[in-house]
Design a protein around this motif. Structure first.
Motif, short mmCIF file in Angstrom:
data_model
loop_
_atom_site.label_atom_id
_atom_site.label_comp_id
_atom_site.label_asym_id
_atom_site.label_seq_id
_atom_site.Cartn_x
_atom_site.Cartn_y
_atom_site.Cartn_z
N ALA A 32 0.82 -1.21 0.00
CA ALA A 32 0.00 0.00 0.00
C ALA A 32 0.85 1.26 0.00
CB ALA A 32 -0.93 -0.01 1.21
N VAL A 33 1.83 1.31 0.89
CA VAL A 33 2.66 2.51 1.01
C VAL A 33 3.50 2.71 -0.26
CG1 VAL A 33 4.49 3.63 2.33
CG2 VAL A 33 2.70 2.39 3.52
N SER A 34 4.01 1.61 -0.83
CA SER A 34 4.85 1.73 -2.02
C SER A 34 4.05 2.30 -3.20
CB SER A 34 5.44 0.37 -2.39
OG SER A 34 4.43 -0.55 -2.76
N HIS A 35 2.78 1.96 -3.30
CA HIS A 35 1.95 2.51 -4.37
C HIS A 35 1.49 3.93 -4.06
CE1 HIS A 35 1.83 -1.68 -5.58
NE2 HIS A 35 1.18 -1.36 -6.68
N ALA A 36 1.25 4.19 -2.80
CA ALA A 36 0.62 5.45 -2.43
C ALA A 36 1.55 6.65 -2.49
CB ALA A 36 0.04 5.34 -1.02
N VAL A 37 2.85 6.44 -2.63
CA VAL A 37 3.78 7.59 -2.66
C VAL A 37 3.79 8.27 -4.02
CG1 VAL A 37 5.28 6.58 -0.89
CG2 VAL A 37 5.77 6.16 -3.29
N LEU A 38 3.14 7.67 -5.02
CA LEU A 38 3.17 8.23 -6.37
C LEU A 38 2.66 9.67 -6.44
CD1 LEU A 38 3.75 7.94 -9.38
CD2 LEU A 38 1.51 6.88 -9.66
N PRO A 39 1.50 10.01 -5.86
CA PRO A 39 1.06 11.41 -5.94
C PRO A 39 2.02 12.38 -5.26
CG PRO A 39 -0.34 10.18 -4.43
CD PRO A 39 0.48 9.18 -5.18
N GLY A 40 2.67 11.96 -4.19
CA GLY A 40 3.64 12.82 -3.54
C GLY A 40 4.84 13.08 -4.42
N ILE A 41 5.28 12.07 -5.16
CA ILE A 41 6.41 12.24 -6.08
C ILE A 41 6.05 13.21 -7.20
CG2 ILE A 41 7.85 11.05 -7.78
CD1 ILE A 41 7.71 8.59 -6.00
N VAL A 42 4.86 13.04 -7.77
CA VAL A 42 4.44 13.90 -8.88
C VAL A 42 4.29 15.35 -8.41
CG1 VAL A 42 2.64 14.32 -10.58
CG2 VAL A 42 3.31 11.98 -10.04
#
Length: 277
Positions: A46-56
């Motif tokens: 979950a955490v590995s997928h959820a960091v995407l919006p923060g990166i963008v």
């Protein structure tokens, strides 16, 4: 033959790939032992997928990607804990809803803006394009995570096995819980340039699962997990050169193969003991 076998070590980009593989293997392997014992495989995913919006968003605002990834990972972890504690919905269900929502939000934001960053590098890593800055980032985070886990491994082990007993023993269960989530977010940030978001869960689960099948002491489990992760990562980078494949998925495939071998070995030993008894 010797020249051919040593060929991958002659190129600077392969040397950097081997180096970041060594750096990342230690913190991910140590953390995987606690995630396996605590049953947090889905939390790592979950955490590995959820960091995407923060990166963008960090890219759009001109911030370091590590800041956005860590902030999004912590937000997801805290939101998951709050929702599961204050509703009748089970934690795995909450994690499924939160991480899929965050990942979808990241995809929407990424598509909506114009950027030179390729999405494949974020999702699957870019180990062959690792630079000095990536090595320093992964090394710094890996050192902090490894030291924290080794210093508090007994407390974290008790918390993973029996949180009630840990509370009765006077441990600050809340600090251990959110501290482990913080370490999880930091570790995913460290693996960003190596394996990306999608395959990071392989490094966070497979080494601990392999060690769990091979040994019965938690101290030995930590050592075996690190050894298995190093073999998988270095072997994956090495084989990817000759197979002309991406290093990250090759690493995950090797770790999966090691897990299957460990599983078959455990089954054979169990049957022998049962037959003897």
């Amino acid at each position: 033959m010797a020249e051919t076998l040593l060929m991958p070590f002659q190129f600077p980009f392969m040397q950097n790939a081997f180096l970041i593989a060594l750096i990342v293997s230690v913190p991910t392997a140590l953390l995987s032992c606690f995630l396996v014992l605590k049953g947090w495989a889905l939390m790592g995913d979950a955490v590995s997928h959820a960091v995407l919006p923060g990166i963008v968003l960090a890219y759009v605002l001109g911030w370091p990607l590590i800041v956005g990834a860590f902030a999004a990972g912590m937000l997801t972890a805290v939101a998951t804990g709050y929702l599961s504690d204050n509703s009748r919905v089970k934690q795995d269900t909450v994690m499924g809803v939160v991480f899929s929502g965050m990942f979808g939000l990241g995809i929407v934001i990424f598509v909506a803006i114009r950027t030179n960053v390729h999405l494949d590098h974020i999702l699957f890593g870019n180990m062959l394009g690792v630079g000095p800055q990536d090595l320093w980032t992964a090394g710094s985070i890996g050192l902090v995570v490894s030291v924290a886990l080794l210093l508090k491994w007994r407390d974290l082990m008790l918390h993973a096995f029996d949180p009630i007993q840990a509370r009765a023993a006077g441990l600050r269960v809340g600090v251990l819980h959110y501290g482990l989530l913080t370490i999880l977010s930091l570790t995913i940030v460290a693996t960003l340039s190596a394996t990306g978001l999608i395959l990071a869960v392989g490094l966070l689960i497979a080494p601990g699962a392999i060690a769990f099948l091979l040994v019965r002491s938690f101290g030995h489990m930590l050592v075996v997990a690190v050894a298995a992760c190093m073999v998988g990562m270095l072997g994956g980078v090495y084989l990817s050169f000759f197979l002309d494949s991406a290093p990250a998925p090759t690493i995950v495939l090797i770790l999966t193969a090691i897990f299957l071998v460990a599983f078959v070995r455990r089954q054979v030993l169990t049957r022998r003991v049962s037959a003897t008894a």
